[in-house]
Design an enzyme around this catalytic site. Structure first.
Site, PDB file in Angstrom:
ATOM      1  CG  HIS A 170      -1.826  -1.006   1.235  1.00  0.00           C
ATOM      2  ND1 HIS A 170      -2.066  -2.427   1.784  1.00  0.00           N
ATOM      3  CD2 HIS A 170      -3.204  -1.064   0.785  1.00  0.00           C
ATOM      4  CE1 HIS A 170      -2.935  -3.363   1.667  1.00  0.00           C
ATOM      5  NE2 HIS A 170      -3.940  -2.271   0.689  1.00  0.00           N
ATOM      6  NE  ARG A 203     -17.984  19.141  18.238  1.00  0.00           N
ATOM      7  CZ  ARG A 203     -18.644  17.905  18.748  1.00  0.00           C
ATOM      8  NH1 ARG A 203     -17.290  16.919  18.480  1.00  0.00           N
ATOM      9  NH2 ARG A 203     -19.640  17.297  18.548  1.00  0.00           N
ATOM     10  NE  ARG A 210     -17.959  17.604  13.842  1.00  0.00           N
ATOM     11  CZ  ARG A 210     -16.736  17.361  14.632  1.00  0.00           C
ATOM     12  NH1 ARG A 210     -16.562  16.039  15.114  1.00  0.00           N
ATOM     13  NH2 ARG A 210     -15.684  18.304  14.867  1.00  0.00           N
ATOM     14  CD  GLU A 230       1.544  -1.784   3.369  1.00  0.00           C
ATOM     15  OE1 GLU A 230       2.154  -1.052   3.494  1.00  0.00           O
ATOM     16  OE2 GLU A 230       0.748  -3.121   3.495  1.00  0.00           O
TER      17      GLU A 230
HETATM   18  N1  URA Z   1     -10.642  15.742  13.694  1.00  0.00           N
HETATM   19  C1  URA Z   1     -11.437  15.082  14.379  1.00  0.00           C
HETATM   20  O1  URA Z   1     -11.882  13.799  14.863  1.00  0.00           O
HETATM   21  N2  URA Z   1     -12.850  15.481  14.651  1.00  0.00           N
HETATM   22  C2  URA Z   1     -12.473  17.232  14.989  1.00  0.00           C
HETATM   23  O2  URA Z   1     -13.042  17.340  15.879  1.00  0.00           O
HETATM   24  C3  URA Z   1     -11.841  17.938  14.825  1.00  0.00           C
HETATM   25  C4  URA Z   1     -10.215  17.202  14.340  1.00  0.00           C
END
Ligand code: URA
Length: 259
Positions: free
Chosen positions: A6, A223, A168, A80
């Site tokens: 790969h 977040r 989300r 790898e």
């Molecule tokens: N990467 C992620 O997995 N989540 C985020 O909120 C930002 C970058």
């Protein structure tokens, strides 16, 4: 001559490199490979999500290889690279913070990761911990301190999905399955610092195979305030993680020379 499928690489191409930096994004590889103290950067190969450049710190070769997003492709890259002789891996990523005290642009240095993913279970059962190598954690911490980059050290949640696994709702369906609803708040209360998508897979594979791994990620989303990635500050977040990772590699190379 050993070659791997790969990554489209051979062992003579990597010139004995035992260290690899692992961003997710192929577009970030060249930039990392050319960041001081890495020098003499040279393109080696590119296939699918896997792009590899070779650089040097003094006489020590260092690879930068993109893993793509998530556990399955990360597992291929690590497997790898290990077959070619690489023994130490540092993921250089981006992340979403879930503690309110962590700001966009800060970096998170991961000590251990919640295994909210599947690839690592093909290497070791879920009871097996996803932990970083302590010397790499120490080097990343020392690098962040020396560079004056705001940093946080602790537990990361590695999720197979960017959307439901990281709770989300601003998505096509707007739906998060019941077993993941409230999970962000649960991880936050359990003092998990952040979400990303590769650390747990990397750590479990490396521990299981007797390899060493660490992870530093630049905070690109906050977040507790928003579901979105802060695009206007993404470059700063990426650069801070890259500076910490490359400085840590320099320190680990110096440490190895002393031994
Ligand atoms: N990467 C992620 O997995 N989540 C985020 O909120 C930002 C970058």
């Amino acid at each position: 001559m050993k070659s791997v499928y790969h990554l489209h690489l051979t062992d003579d191409q990597i010139e004995g490199a035992k260290i690899a930096l692992l961003p997710g994004d192929p577009a970030r590889v060249e930039k990392i490979a050319k960041t001081a103290p890495l020098e003499r950067a040279r393109f080696l190969a590119s296939k699918r999500e896997f792009t590899t450049w070779l650089s040097y710190i003094g006489q020590t070769p260092v690879l930068t290889t993109s893993t793509g997003i998530g556990g399955p492709s990360t597992a291929i890259a690590v497997e790898e690279l290990a077959q070619l002789g690489v023994r130490l891996f540092i993921r250089v990523g981006t992340t979403g913070a879930i503690q309110p005290s962590i700001n966009i642009g800060d970096v998170v240095i991961t000590t251990g990761a919640v295994r909210l993913e599947g690839a690592s279970t093909h290497y070791a059962p879920l009871e097996y911990p996803a932990v970083a190598d302590y010397e790499i954690v120490r080097a990343l911490l020392r690098a962040a301190q020396m560079l004056g980059i705001p940093h946080h050290v602790g537990i990361t949640c590695s999720s197979d999905t960017f959307y439901p696994g990281q709770e989300r709702y601003d998505t096509f369906s707007g739906h998060v399955p019941r077993h993941l609803r409230g999970s962000l708040e649960e991880w936050r209360r359990l003092n998990v610092l952040n979400y990303e998508m590769e650390a747990a897979t990397l750590f479990v594979i490396c521990s299981a195979l007797g390899l060493r791994a660490g992870c530093v990620a630049g905070v690109a989303a906050q977040r507790t305030r928003s579901e979105s990635v802060a695009l206007d500050q993404l470059q700063m977040s990426e650069e801070n993680a890259i500076r910490v990772a490359t400085k840590a590699v320099e320190m680990l190379v110096a440490l190895a020379a002393e031994k």
